[in-house]
Design an enzyme around this catalytic site. Sequence first.
Site, PDB file in Angstrom:
ATOM      1  CG  HIS A 597      -1.731   1.204   1.430  1.00  8.32           C
ATOM      2  ND1 HIS A 597      -3.036   1.321   1.001  1.00  8.32           N
ATOM      3  CD2 HIS A 597      -1.432   2.400   2.032  1.00  8.32           C
ATOM      4  CE1 HIS A 597      -3.506   2.516   1.310  1.00  8.32           C
ATOM      5  NE2 HIS A 597      -2.546   3.182   1.952  1.00  8.32           N
ATOM      6  CD  GLU A 598       1.744   3.524   3.730  1.00  5.10           C
ATOM      7  OE1 GLU A 598       1.905   4.592   3.103  1.00  5.10           O
ATOM      8  OE2 GLU A 598       0.762   3.337   4.481  1.00  5.10           O
ATOM      9  CG  HIS A 601       0.076   5.962  -0.634  1.00  4.53           C
ATOM     10  ND1 HIS A 601      -1.084   6.464  -1.193  1.00  4.53           N
ATOM     11  CD2 HIS A 601      -0.276   5.481   0.587  1.00  4.53           C
ATOM     12  CE1 HIS A 601      -2.089   6.293  -0.357  1.00  4.53           C
ATOM     13  NE2 HIS A 601      -1.633   5.686   0.733  1.00  4.53           N
ATOM     14  CG  ASP A 661      -6.591   0.117   0.311  1.00  6.67           C
ATOM     15  OD1 ASP A 661      -5.564   0.177   1.004  1.00  6.67           O
ATOM     16  OD2 ASP A 661      -7.691   0.575   0.674  1.00  6.67           O
ATOM     17  CG  HIS A 722      -7.622   6.333   4.757  1.00  6.00           C
ATOM     18  ND1 HIS A 722      -7.237   7.541   5.295  1.00  6.00           N
ATOM     19  CD2 HIS A 722      -6.482   5.645   4.481  1.00  6.00           C
ATOM     20  CE1 HIS A 722      -5.906   7.581   5.351  1.00  6.00           C
ATOM     21  NE2 HIS A 722      -5.427   6.459   4.852  1.00  6.00           N
ATOM     22  NE  ARG A 728      -8.203   1.308   3.355  1.00  4.88           N
ATOM     23  CZ  ARG A 728      -7.164   1.908   3.916  1.00  4.88           C
ATOM     24  NH1 ARG A 728      -7.313   2.522   5.080  1.00  4.88           N
ATOM     25  NH2 ARG A 728      -5.991   1.886   3.329  1.00  4.88           N
TER      26      ARG A 728
END
Length: 760
Positions: A597-598, A601, A661, A722, A728
């Site tokens: 996920h990070e 980003h 996600d 979010h 999610r």
Amino acid sequence: MAFGSKAELVIEEYNENPRKWKRQRKHFIFALCLAGVVIIGLIVILSLEVAGIARIGGAVNERINGGGNTDARVGTTPSPDALSQTCLTPECIRAANVLVSGLDPSVDPCQDFWQFSCGGWLKKNPIPADQRYWGIDSTMGETIKSTLKTMLETPIMRDGELSSERKFKQFYQSCMDTEAIDKLGKEPAEKMIENLGGWAPLGDWNATSWDFFTALITAQYTFDRSVLFRFYITADDRNSTHNIIQIDQGGLTTDRSYYFENETTSTFYIAYKEFMVRIAALMGADENATEQFVQDIITFEKSLANITIATDAPERIDPDLLYNKLTLGELEALSPSVDWVSFFAHNYDDITNATEVIITNRRYFGNLSELIDNTEPKVLNSYLVWVVMRGYLHLLSSDFRGAMEDYQKARRGTTKTQDRWKTCQSAVNSQFGLALGGLFVEEYFSPESKTEAEDLIARVKDVFVGRLDSIYWMDEQTKEAAKEKAYSMKYKIGYPPMAINTTALDDKYKGVNISCADCYLQNVLARIPNDYKESAERLKKPVDKNRWYMNPQVVNAYYSSTSNQMVFPAGIMQWPFFDKNQPRFMNYGMIGAVVGHELTHGFDDSGAKYNLDGNLEMWWQPEAWSGFEESTKCVSEYYSTYSVKNMTVNGKLTLGENIADIGGLLQTYYAYKNWETENGPERTLPGLNRTTHEAFFISFAQSWCGEYRPKYLKTLIRTDSHAPVSVRVLGTVSQMKEFAEAFKCPKGSPMNPAERCSVW
């Protein structure tokens, strides 16, 4: 020092560091208890397996509504070969207990994977009365809080004048001393008002002598309260090695959308007005003055809401639109009601008309000046003092705290105030988080955990880079640039070195004078000059890309576009999200998905605009960017089809997180498959009766098990980037054919739609 087998070593270590001895004794006792539990668990599970009735989670493989694979894998006598493929280590038994107990086996995973994965957990874990949200991450946080509470309440080990440990423990004690706080009554608030030049509702305000700008300076630099705008010292997005002042809109009590609700029926307005009435009465304002004060605040904040840019507007999401560089001289021409040069020169050196700053929106600051000019000084006074006061009410006596707590309950839907020790611990985290985190990581984060996490991160990176070759809308030049950015992306795990360096910590907090254990507000205010001094020094220097923006004990993670780096604090590297000894499918499904996920980003709708050095710069070829935008449009529109409790998810507002996600889970899934290829398949868990790939997806879903109170959910959907936790999960797995293949979901079922959105 490792735990020694000789008594002399233990005694020596005890004398040297009592906390290490406590940890070893605790681990020894825990090991004995765990051994007993494991032996009993093995006997029970083996008995159930051999008898053919291992139903730890019920018939978890049974499908309903005629969907999915209905093979009867539960309730049959397993073959000796099947038993040999079951993992019965203590870590696997613990993992099985977590995953199986969280399931709702009555639900078909192909119909609603969220309810299937989390239904059992939700039934067993109702939201506590003092919480607005409760999830698995919340339980992790509570465990850490309990640990930190013990640490905060142990005697001070280093009692020197400069000791950061002494300071944060005395700070905690002063917060816990509610008797001393209550004795002061409204006196601290009266001193605040005096420093701000009086308050109109009390009649001690002088229209002739009161100066808005002088009070604005005091609010900011004495009380650290931003009025009408906020500012930060941060990296220049287009020159990420250079620190700059960034100025943003601000000043509202809640999201602007609430100000457009019906004033008579809105729960926000009802609670907010009652809150203001109580505080004004506690301060001694008469009924007429109170009524006027409340109306003035409501009217002014409505006007402020009208000029505030909406959270989901492109100007609040697109980094290109948020970047408006100009000089302070130009800002004064745009917004002349504030003396911007004098405002910043109050704390920062070498500030002139030529000093460059970044503002997030020109329209807001132009309208702000007009609003100030058109507002009576008396109203400005009422508003400014109110902004400062409401930021400190939780530090005052019980009657003020009670008013604040009742307002928060009404807004959040909670029915109980959290325990005082939790409030005080949060305050320590805010004021001395790095020093407190140092105590935590010394006991609860090992070098071995970091090594395991580094291997996982490397594998996820490799998958992301490898998958770029299959992106049809991306040309070769852009693919190579993307690969270079991904491999250049740095990461930090656990904690910064300073967290366990007591000399460096003492130096960091040397300007904070915590001189008493019975003067809480005074101790809070003592931190402010030190923070602004540190801020002024930071502005003079190049950006420190090793700086952490989260404390080590936080259960969270982040990606920084201007540093092109991911950060995973020790708090999120805890069980069940991560344990170096638990099955890899659980680690990859939980913390691995966070890593993916990070990383993604860096390539979402915002991060994709920053190059490998962290500069806001277009590095894409035009055709590739058009393909990227078309793909992200699909994701935005898809998530906008979801609703939770009759509230529609905002696909535009949540786009970046949704991209991260989907991409993150896809990458970590293939990273896990690559690990399997190298190390061989893992054994399955007892009682789960699911393949390791199915267990991977269940682990991911259960990392998001949680529930919101309706009032908080309303705020979240309006303001948070979010999506709600259920979305999610559902939105992510439904976009992965790999999930449908693992669970054998029929084509056209909710979790295996005919068409999918894919970016990365």
